[in-house]
Design an enzyme around this catalytic site. Structure first.
Site, PDB file in Angstrom:
ATOM      1  N   VAL A  94     -37.551 -85.260  89.288  1.00  0.00           N
ATOM      2  CA  VAL A  94     -38.291 -84.829  90.496  1.00  0.00           C
ATOM      3  C   VAL A  94     -38.898 -86.077  90.828  1.00  0.00           C
ATOM      4  O   VAL A  94     -39.962 -86.526  89.465  1.00  0.00           O
ATOM      5  CB  VAL A  94     -39.079 -84.111  90.419  1.00  0.00           C
ATOM      6  CG1 VAL A  94     -39.816 -83.772  91.440  1.00  0.00           C
ATOM      7  CG2 VAL A  94     -39.281 -82.099  89.888  1.00  0.00           C
ATOM      8  N   CYS A  95     -38.155 -86.557  91.509  1.00  0.00           N
ATOM      9  CA  CYS A  95     -38.880 -88.202  92.298  1.00  0.00           C
ATOM     10  C   CYS A  95     -39.443 -88.225  93.031  1.00  0.00           C
ATOM     11  O   CYS A  95     -39.643 -88.234  94.234  1.00  0.00           O
ATOM     12  CB  CYS A  95     -37.251 -89.260  92.595  1.00  0.00           C
ATOM     13  SG  CYS A  95     -37.599 -90.324  92.468  1.00  0.00           S
ATOM     14  N   LEU A  96     -41.017 -88.527  92.800  1.00  0.00           N
ATOM     15  CA  LEU A  96     -41.905 -88.363  94.041  1.00  0.00           C
ATOM     16  C   LEU A  96     -42.892 -89.723  93.076  1.00  0.00           C
ATOM     17  O   LEU A  96     -43.183 -89.290  91.984  1.00  0.00           O
ATOM     18  CB  LEU A  96     -42.448 -87.210  93.545  1.00  0.00           C
ATOM     19  CG  LEU A  96     -43.610 -86.541  94.510  1.00  0.00           C
ATOM     20  CD1 LEU A  96     -42.650 -86.455  95.966  1.00  0.00           C
ATOM     21  CD2 LEU A  96     -43.990 -85.396  94.291  1.00  0.00           C
TER      22      LEU A  96
END
Length: 252
Positions: A94-96
């Site tokens: 998850v890219c955040l």
């Protein structure tokens, strides 16, 4: 003694997070903790109406590292090998910014004193599962409201919608542990709306809040989407029928 003190402090921080989640979670996000692993949580969130993800379910596993809350939780997305959003990878990454998996500054990144698990799950639902996910791609935010952006955003959203439907099928075949009945109950109630939306698209209409509206010249349903739906809808009908979803008889 330092180790015991640290473990006690960590457990206290986790229990504080549990309390916040218990009291403040939105109605469309559910979290469960593992009985024998305080460091593990499983999250499911519903896709909002008006987005390509409407009526879908999306699962995440959170692990709290020993250094928590100095470091953010590690988050794994149950992708089933599908890339339905620029922030969600097939590998489960998850890219955040809030998770320190993407660049950011100030309140965008994790803070040991200000950030929380509630902020993480709400951010994923609001920032990732939005109505125009194409612009989540790095650098594409500059194309908002530009001809090129509008031209590319629609097919991306259509593909995200199709992948959401495929995710539904995977979930019904292999629901994440602890949420088996939850998945069935969700689609028993929402299955007819999922099929109703698909039927509206097949007829060339625009879907708004899972209901067909008048055909719009600004947002036509592409021939590619209709063709793809003819292939996936029969599988959805069969899956919803198997769990005895309400109101799906007319689509058989």
């Amino acid at each position: 003694m330092q180790g015991a003190s640290r473990a006690k402090s960590w457990a206290k921080a986790v229990q504080k997070e549990w309390k916040i989640l218990e009291n403040d979670l939105p109605e469309t996000i559910y979290v469960r903790a593992f009985e024998d692993r305080m460091d593990l949580l499983r999250v499911v969130m519903m896709g909002a109406s008006g987005t390509p993800y409407h009526d879908g379910l999306f699962f995440f596993d959170l692990q709290l590292p020993p250094s928590y809350p100095d470091a953010p939780p590690q988050v794994y997305y149950h992708s089933f090998g599908l890339r339905l959003n620029p922030n969600l990878y097939e590998s489960g990454t998850v890219c955040l910014s809030l998770l320190n998996t993407f660049g950011g500054e100030g309140t965008e990144v994790w803070s040991s004193t200000e950030s929380s698990l509630l902020q993480v799950v709400v951010s994923i639902q609001g920032l990732v599962f939005n109505d125009k996910p194409y612009y989540n791609e790095t650098g594409y935010e500059t194309m908002v409201d530009k001809p090129e952006g509008r031209r590319n955003a629609l097919p991306y959203s259509e593909n995200a919608y199709l992948l959401t439907l495929r995710t539904m099928l995977h979930l019904l075949r292999r629901p994440p542990r602890g949420f088996e009945e939850f998945v069935k109950e969700h689609f028993r109630h929402r299955g007819r709306f999922v099929l109703g939306a698909c039927n509206a698209w097949l007829q060339g209409n625009i879907v708004d809040n899972a209901h067909a509206t008048e055909v719009s010249r600004k947002q036509p349903c592409s021939a590619g989407l209709r063709l793809a739906l003819t292939k996936v809808v029969p599988s959805l009908v069969a899956a919803f029928t198997e769990i005895r979803a309400k109101g799906c008889e007319e689509y058989q």
